[in-house]
Design a protein around this motif. Sequence first.
Motif, PDB file in Angstrom:
ATOM      1  N   GLY A 118       0.831  -1.201   0.000  1.00 30.37           N
ATOM      2  CA  GLY A 118       0.000   0.000   0.000  1.00 30.37           C
ATOM      3  C   GLY A 118       0.859   1.242   0.000  1.00 30.37           C
ATOM      4  O   GLY A 118       1.792   1.351  -0.805  1.00 30.37           O
ATOM      5  N   GLY A 119       0.553   2.141   0.927  1.00 31.04           N
ATOM      6  CA  GLY A 119       1.137   3.483   0.929  1.00 31.04           C
ATOM      7  C   GLY A 119       2.657   3.538   0.844  1.00 31.04           C
ATOM      8  O   GLY A 119       3.218   4.289   0.037  1.00 31.04           O
ATOM      9  N   LEU A 120       3.319   2.731   1.669  1.00 33.33           N
ATOM     10  CA  LEU A 120       4.782   2.795   1.712  1.00 33.33           C
ATOM     11  C   LEU A 120       5.407   2.375   0.381  1.00 33.33           C
ATOM     12  O   LEU A 120       6.362   3.003  -0.105  1.00 33.33           O
ATOM     13  N   LEU A 263       5.904 -11.636  -1.686  1.00 33.56           N
ATOM     14  CA  LEU A 263       5.799 -10.445  -0.842  1.00 33.56           C
ATOM     15  C   LEU A 263       4.961 -10.764   0.390  1.00 33.56           C
ATOM     16  O   LEU A 263       3.873 -11.341   0.260  1.00 33.56           O
ATOM     17  N   TYR A 264       5.453 -10.396   1.571  1.00 30.43           N
ATOM     18  CA  TYR A 264       4.624 -10.553   2.774  1.00 30.43           C
ATOM     19  C   TYR A 264       3.432  -9.603   2.713  1.00 30.43           C
ATOM     20  O   TYR A 264       3.608  -8.411   2.490  1.00 30.43           O
ATOM     21  N   PRO A 265       2.219 -10.147   2.903  1.00 25.95           N
ATOM     22  CA  PRO A 265       1.031  -9.324   2.691  1.00 25.95           C
ATOM     23  C   PRO A 265       0.558  -8.558   3.922  1.00 25.95           C
ATOM     24  O   PRO A 265      -0.513  -7.954   3.901  1.00 25.95           O
ATOM     25  N   ASP A 266       1.306  -8.562   5.017  1.00 22.59           N
ATOM     26  CA  ASP A 266       0.879  -7.830   6.205  1.00 22.59           C
ATOM     27  C   ASP A 266       1.463  -6.442   6.126  1.00 22.59           C
ATOM     28  O   ASP A 266       2.640  -6.288   5.867  1.00 22.59           O
ATOM     29  N   ASP A 267       0.645  -5.435   6.389  1.00 17.24           N
ATOM     30  CA  ASP A 267       1.221  -4.103   6.373  1.00 17.24           C
ATOM     31  C   ASP A 267       1.181  -3.448   7.741  1.00 17.24           C
ATOM     32  O   ASP A 267       1.685  -2.355   7.902  1.00 17.24           O
TER      33      ASP A 267
END
Length: 797
Positions: A118-120, A263-267
């Motif tokens: 997302g944002g990052l 990609l790790y999906p936890d944000d």
Amino acid sequence: MTDLSLTPNLLKADIQRHLTYTLGKDAANASAYDWRMALSYAIRDRIVGPWFASTRRTWAEDRKRVYYLSMEFLIGRILEDATANLGLTEAVEEAMAAVGQDFRSLAAEEPDAALGNGGLGRLAACFMESMATVGCPAYGYGIRYEHGLFRQRFEGGRQVEAPEDWLSQTNPWEFPRPESAYTIGFKGHVETRDGQEIWVPGETVKAEAHDTPVVGWQGRWANTLRLWAAKPTTLFDLERFNRGDYAAAAEPEALARTLSRVLYPDDTTYQGKELRLKQEFFLTSAALQDILRRYLDAHSDLKALPKHVAIQMNDTHPAIAGPELVRLLSDDHGMAFEEALETARACLGYTNHTLLPEALEKWATFTFGNVLPRHMQIVERIDSWHRRAYPNRPHYVGIVKHHEVRMGELAFVMAHKVNGVSALHSDLVKQSLFPELNRLHPGRVINETNGVTPRRWLKTCNRPLAALITDTIGEGWEADLERLRGLEAHVDDAGFRAAFDAAKRANKARVSDWIGREFGVKVSPDALFDVQVKRFHEYKRQLLNILECVAYWHALRNGAVKNPVPRVRIFGGKAAPGYAVAKEIIRLINDVAAVVNADPQVGDLLKIVYPPNYNVSMAERVIPAADLSEQISTAGKEASGTGNMKFMMNGAPTIGTLDGANVEILAEVGEENFFLFGLTAGQVAERRADPEHARKAIEASAPLQDVLQMVAEGRFSPEEPERYHGLVHAVWHSDYFLVASDFDAYHAAQGRVAEAFADRGRWLRMAAMNTARSGFFSSDRTILSYMKDVWDVTPAL
Ligand code: 26Q
């Protein structure tokens, strides 16, 4: 200058050449895919010139380079954007038409490069484009994930994840560089030889570079995004294989393949997974080895490294850069420890993106020491150096505490500048996140308010508005966004307002066609498009939004809304696969949508749509069509937000709280052009101190009581009435994110929105003012500010 009449013909010839010789396809039976590939190669060819020129100039002038280290680059599609930056949009349209293809539909077939959550990750992508636009010599370093962020679909309203697979097609934008490869070690032990500590890794993988050129506006500069793919160092243990031990023979291959696989999906919720730590070190070590190799090609004195190299850590994910650079300088290049530490620190900057305690990276010293034994020693040494250098450091402050390595503290201590991403957030970084370190290092924490690239987020994604802007204030605003202020002189002009209205209306018509076609919901392009698109998290309060939808629906049915404005409430976003509450909220939105959209009593007055699989490309479609931007996080929780800036640029006023960059959006646009509501960060803290806050707020609000009652009774889940008992119970009894406390204020603010929208002239003025005053939120401004305050680099353009 290129001769405009020639360009399409030259392009066409190049496209045909690539079709024939790169793809080996005959035009007679080439598919749309083949044409898109051929076109992409023809466009890529045109980036190579500026790319080489930029690289040559950087070498020739021995310019300082910026290295942006990020675990995520959420790029989206490349073709349309690169074409626009090269100024070739019209020429490409013509060339493609000449071979019987439609450029826009071809471009829409490109898979998103979704190498971020997302944002990052999206910020990193905007920064890459802006660095190329302002002529900042830079490399982005990341991981070439085989699978980007998962694809989302809904089954019975529930989120279901499927693997993303962008590399199942050829990626025409990258240049594989098998010759640029480094060995990355893990585990093993540390030996002392002649008083020197030597790390002897127990496992190794190879990091192989894949370069994607990133071209800036008007093709005046181009930089490199270098993504690392993991490969086994030893291909195959033939001896073991011959002994019949097939699994063991393939072991090195297995580690390598998993490292850059997904990609790790936890944000937001960090889990101490060993593979994640390995990914972080993989990226960081490869990048640093590459940086030192490039530096030593032209220089010999490593003490002068900070004069030539600035390394930015995008959050703590690459924070192992501190100890790894110290290790490379001291263990490998013989520098004394303290000198290595100061040299590293003078190169490194750290950007913080979150205050959420559950998102802060901490590694058990057991895991850390096991995966990176030498780094564990160096981290301990950095920590004790810091404790001794700052004897006033309180005993509870430190990098290693309670058998954990705190990556935030590590990044802080090892950086010469630490920054937050909005004014409010940076204050909170100083006051709440690192109060003691901030006191010990005054001036180290600074603010760099985020921005977004206006090329992708206005020029390309909103062609009707971009054309109107150019017609009104002339060319050149794309790379000098403050010029949008020139629109202010026109906001009271009826002709301009009508044209602004027409642009928005065209975007809304496109979206309503898409919603009808893809999701079978009929929505009127004249309705108010009210949009909340972002990752799902409790603090972002999609729950507040959907509960207000229910209240509005209820009021409509009771005839309690006078002169109702037809509304479309649009949601979009993914929840981390393990985030159960966020997934319940997703399901509730879909359940409410099903009931509301089938209710003949409200008809066109209210529709709720939630298209699945929100991504960069969907954002480019939906944001230009928005009338209203939902930025309703619990104050103090959203570090900045960048979607808020994209909506503003595209002429959508915000309904929002005083959180993140909303504060600065409000300051730019003025209160009369913003729907402000809700508790402030200070009030949130006070309110939480009352353990009864939720019950009190609910008991004070009749509409909220009705809403919660309906949800709890199973009005939206008749086949399973108790489905949302847990969710409703949590609102009554804990409500950490203060949905109940802000409900009435939000409901009232939505009333003000409807009133303003009904007054066409007033609304159009507000919308246009949002665009006119969005200049500050160009990522060009952000990048120029980092260059001055953090990187000490001057633009080459
Ligand atoms: C950490 C450890 C293990 C696995 C995953 C992670 C991880 C991954 C991604 C932690 C955080 C993220 C992403 C954070 C993020 O996107 N933050 C957002 O950054 C934006 C750019 O600065 C801000 O605008 C948003 O406010 C902020 O939420």
